[in-house]
Structures are given as C-alpha cells and as structure tokens.
Motif scaffolding. Structure first.
Motif: not given
Ligand code: GLN
Length: 305
Positions: A109-111, A140-141, A159-160, A165-170
């Motif tokens: 999600x875009x913050x 998310x991000x 965090x869960x 894909x979100x985990x990688x980006x975060x």
C-alpha cells in the motif's frame, strides 16, 4: 519504438511533454493534478537517470537548460502509464512519509497522509514513555514501524505481514533508514492468513500495538485506480465484515499489552464511532483524534493499569 522526434530538449519541454500525456486522463484533469504530477514526473525521471535529486525550485530555475535525453524517455513512458491510472509512486518507486523517503511498489500500500497522522498521534502519546517493545499488525512498506524506530532508539518492533513482496520492500526500507541495526530492531512475521490478527505474535506485554488495518467497505466510494493497482489485502478485510480487524483488536488486544499499554488504530472516519463502541469502557480509556480535515481518523485506546 522511435519516439525521438517527440523527445524534448529542455526542462520546459519535458514538463510540456508530461502535461500533454497526463491531460489524457480525465481524473487528473478533473482533480486539477496535471501540473503537479507533471513536475513530479520530471523531477523523478531526472533523479533516476542522473542520480541527483532535483528540487522544484531548481527545476524552475533551470527551465531552459538541456534535459537529459534518457530522462526524457522516462518522462514519456511514465506520463503515459500514469494517464492510464497507474499510481505515480509505483512508477517512480518512492513515497515520502513524515521524515523519510520509502521505496514502494506493487504489493505494498502506498503510505498516505492519514497514516502520517496515525504515527504522529502515537509519537505524541509515547514520547513521555520511551517504549521498548511494540507490535504492528500489517507492516506494508514499513513506514509506520520505521518512523517510530527512527525516533525511539531503545524501541524494538515485531510486525506481521501477509504479502511476501511487502516484507522484502519493508526490510529494504528499514535498512535504508535505520542502517545495519534494522535487523535487530524490526522483526517480521510472515502471516499465512489474513484472519489471524494477533495470534501470530508470541511475545506479549507490549508497550503498544499500532495498525492501519484494511478497513474499506465494498459500499465505500473508492478511487478505481486504487482498486486496480493497490493490493486488495491492504484495502479490504478478508471477511465481508469491514470491521473485522477492529473487532479482533477490541476482543483480544488487551492480552498482548502491558497494563497502561496503548493501542493506536487508523479508522475509517464514517465508522469511527461504531468502532469506538466495540471497546469495553471498563478496561479501556478511548479517544478519537481528528485529522487535518477534521475527521475522526485515529483511535487511541489505553488499557487501564
Ligand atoms: N502499515 C502499512 C501502511 O499503513 C500497510 C497498511 C495496510 O496494508 N493496510 O502504509
């Protein structure tokens, strides 16, 4: 594709090109966003190709100077994709959130500015408590957790997140903002099910729980581009009940908090009252905070000591 005849030679030409493509989108025209987004695209394309940040005032000062041809190609591609509805942040790969810039892409999600308000509300409450252990549901991000970690040096967050894909980006974002110590301070639990809200967290007695859970209802008016491009799991609860996450928090969050611990939730303003009524006033002290538009946006619940 030979588009070179169309490629501009100056910053001014690059802006004109972006405007021309963006004007094909009715939504952007109606919302009066063509100029702003044209500027953002030119700045982002310049940065991608030259690796140099370009402020808006620099761009305007250099309006008649030559614009790099490779950046001009990017402007053309991005502006036409943006006109078709793809979010600008997924094209440029960045979104600024409070004090830092975050990588974003399809799958996160875009913050949003509303979520900046969630984080500032949490900071206000937590600044006198110096929290050590926090829980975030739905990373998310990573923008929420990382802003808090950047501000509170003793804090660790677990965090869960459901979307790999979100985990990688975060994790990349955490490294960019916090450096090598991010590995020790942010732990991520990949959750297999969107209906498991707090059960995935083994460690209890948190100083706070924070979440911007998926809260849209299928009857809410929703921007079609958001529906088309942003991850469904970030927007809607898996259950047809759009208050699913709030019911889970109201029933179980007290078991994961220290006495006096905080629960910070972003809420849909239309259902904020309804959500605050889910909480038992015998064990929680509840407050709704209003965002800059005056709407109820954040629920702060304090567990009675
Ligand atoms: N925590 C992330 C954010 O607020 C993701 C939230 C979500 O996916 N609903 O930006």
């Amino acid at each position: 594709m030979t588009l070179s005849h169309e490629l501009p030679h100056s910053f001014e030409g690059a802006l004109a090109l972006a405007k021309k493509y963006l004007s094909r989108s009715r939504t952007l025209v109606e919302r009066n966003l063509v100029m702003t987004e044209a500027e953002q695209i030119v700045q982002a394309a310049y940065r991608l190709i030259t690796n140099k940040k370009l402020s808006r005032s620099d761009m305007l000062l250099r309006i008649n100077e030559p614009f790099p041809p490779q950046a001009a190609e990017k402007v053309l591609v991005w502006a036409s994709q943006r006109a078709e509805g793809k979010p600008l942040q997924y094209l440029t790969g960045h979104q600024t959130f409070l004090n830092h810039e975050y990588l974003v892409g399809p799958g996160v999600l875009i913050p949003r500015p509303e979520t900046e308000f969630l984080v500032s509300s949490a900071i206000q409450e937590l600044s006198t408590h110096l929290p050590q252990y926090g829980i975030e549901v739905g990373l998310g991000s990573g923008a929420i957790a990382i802003e808090l970690l950047a501000l509170f040096p003793k804090l660790k967050i677990v965090a869960s997140e459901v979307e790999p894909q979100a985990i990688r980006i975060a994790m990349k974002n955490a490294f960019l903002v916090l450096g090598a110590e991010s590995m020790k301070r942010l732990k991520v639990i990949q959750s297999d099910s969107q209906t498991e809200v707090l059960g995935v967290f083994a460690q209890k007695a948190a100083d706070f729980i924070i979440s911007n859970p998926p809260y849209l209802d299928s009857s809410d008016p929703i921007d079609p581009d958001v529906l088309l491009y942003e991850p469904r799991a970030a927007l809607f609860a898996a259950s047809p009940d759009s208050l699913y996450f709030y019911r889970e928090f109201a029933s179980h969050a007290s078991q994961w908090l220290k006495p006096g611990g905080y629960l910070f939730l972003e809420v849909p303003h239309q259902r904020a009252q309804l959500i605050s009524e889910l909480f038992d006033k015998k064990i929680w002290k509840i407050r709704l905070a209003q965002d800059l538009t005056g709407r109820d946006r954040v629920l702060v619940a304090i567990l009675n000591p």
